[in-house]
Design an enzyme around this catalytic site. Structure first.
Site: not given
Ligand code: UT7
Length: 330
Positions: A116, A257, A287
């Site tokens: 990225c 980014h 992204n």
């Molecule tokens: O470009 C290179 C760099 N990349 C980035 O900068 C990405 C950085 N990370 C992020 O943007 C975020 O961490 C994400 C958007 C990927 C995820 O957000 P989060 O707030 O960290 O969510 P999480 O992964 O902790 O997931 C929270 C919950 C989980 O459920 P439980 O375990 O709390 O029941 C996931 O299973 O959300 C669930 N979940 C979803 N639910 C609905 C994960 N993905 C999804 C989804 N739809 N697509």
């Protein structure tokens, strides 16, 4: 005494594939919903390339627009740099395909792999070639067809990414006229496991097993990446400002980014930069990795968000992990 050669951005261009995929469309592919995607990421839609549309095709289309906006022809180019992690083939470089598609046989061509951060890494590289006097007209492109490498069974990543390309012409400019004033690049290989496509290289060569184990798709520890991204990207903006000898208050627009609107807003809060000075288009493109900052720059130019004489900051962070920033006086 010979005069210092200054490098600047002479023109910009971008390309997004025709097909728009909304969050509602994603609901049909995985167990997700529009509300989760919007509140966690700010993403509402993204573009998917056609099956027969490759990274080099998107790169070429963005390049043609950048050349047009700079008033140059393909035959004016000395060097083509493509920042990408989704090359048409492992070898030759995507830049070589772009050279042919564009019709620039005189230009040297190579790819850079900084995920990225690729486009902002490219600003440093192109600037160095211009300031050294080695080259005059450089085409820098960030281009990705990430949909090829998405794990459609992983709802935590597949909703985030899109395809596209952003391009800029880097060339000698007059002092303070679209001039690249400062650049900064860094990397932290100890964090390499946080974001990767493990298969297809010599460590995990392509095999039936590698395909079965989905090693050719993107794996990400989103939570960790999020935390690191906010800190290091804020620090990188400060570093670029320090190197440009300007204060944060002098920056009119930050073009970060586009990974997640929450990351962008958190960077703004950490730096004390108001939301109206943070450029955001992640809602429309998702992204797009190395293409992201190039597309955002072109969108910002077209939207009239950058005025002559203003300072613009670029900042990016990605797999590697890599980090890069830059200040341009428009
Ligand atoms: O470009 C290179 C760099 N990349 C980035 O900068 C990405 C950085 N990370 C992020 O943007 C975020 O961490 C994400 C958007 C990927 C995820 O957000 P989060 O707030 O960290 O969510 P999480 O992964 O902790 O997931 C929270 C919950 C989980 O459920 P439980 O375990 O709390 O029941 C996931 O299973 O959300 C669930 N979940 C979803 N639910 C609905 C994960 N993905 C999804 C989804 N739809 N697509």
């Amino acid at each position: 005494m010979s005069q210092k050669i200054r490098a600047g951005i002479l023109g910009t261009g971008s390309y997004l594939p025709e097909k728009i995929v909304t969050n509602k469309d994603m609901e049909k592919l995985v167990d997700t919903n529009d509300e989760w995607i919007v509140t966690r990421t700010g993403i509402r839609e993204r573009h998917f390339a056609a099956d027969d549309e490759f990274t080099s095709d998107m790169a070429t289309k963005a390049a043609q627009k950048a050349l047009e906006s700079a008033g140059l022809k393909p035959t004016d180019l000395d060097l083509i740099i493509v920042a990408t992690i989704t090359t048409d083939m492992p070898t030759p470089s995507t830049a070589c395909f772009v050279q042919t598609k564009l019709g620039a046989p005189q230009a040297a061509a190579f790819d850079i792999s900084a995920a990225c951060s690729g486009f902002v890494y490219g600003l440093t590289i192109a600037r160095a070639f211009i300031e050294s006097g080695l080259y005059k007209n450089i085409l820098l492109i960030g281009a990705e067809k990430l949909t090829t490498f998405i794990d459609w069974k992983d709802r935590g990543t597949c909703v985030l990414f899109g395809d596209g390309a952003g391009a800029a012409i880097i060339a000698p400019v007059a002092e303070g006229k679209h001039e690249i004033i400062s650049t900064y690049m860094a990397a932290n290989g100890t964090e390499a496991d946080l974001l990767k496509i493990p298969g297809g290289g010599c460590r995990f060569p392509s095999s039936l097993e590698s395909v079965e184990n989905r090693l050719h798709t993107l794996k990400m520890d989103g939570k960790q990446i999020f935390k690191i991204a906010v800190k290091v990207m804020s620090d990188a903006v400060l570093e670029a400002a320090k190197r440009a000898n300007i204060s944060l208050e002098q920056i009119s627009l930050v073009i970060p980014h586009q990974a997640n609107d929450r990351i962008i807003q958190a960077i703004g809060e950490r730096l004390g930069v108001s939301p109206d000075k943070l450029f955001v288009n992640v809602d429309k493109i998702g992204n797009t990795s190395a293409a992201s900052v190039g597309i955002a720059l072109d969108d910002a130019v077209k939207a009239g968000k950058i005025k002559d004489g203003q300072y613009v900051a670029f900042v990016a962070f990605g797999a590697g992990t890599t980090l890069a920033s830059s200040i341009v006086k428009w």
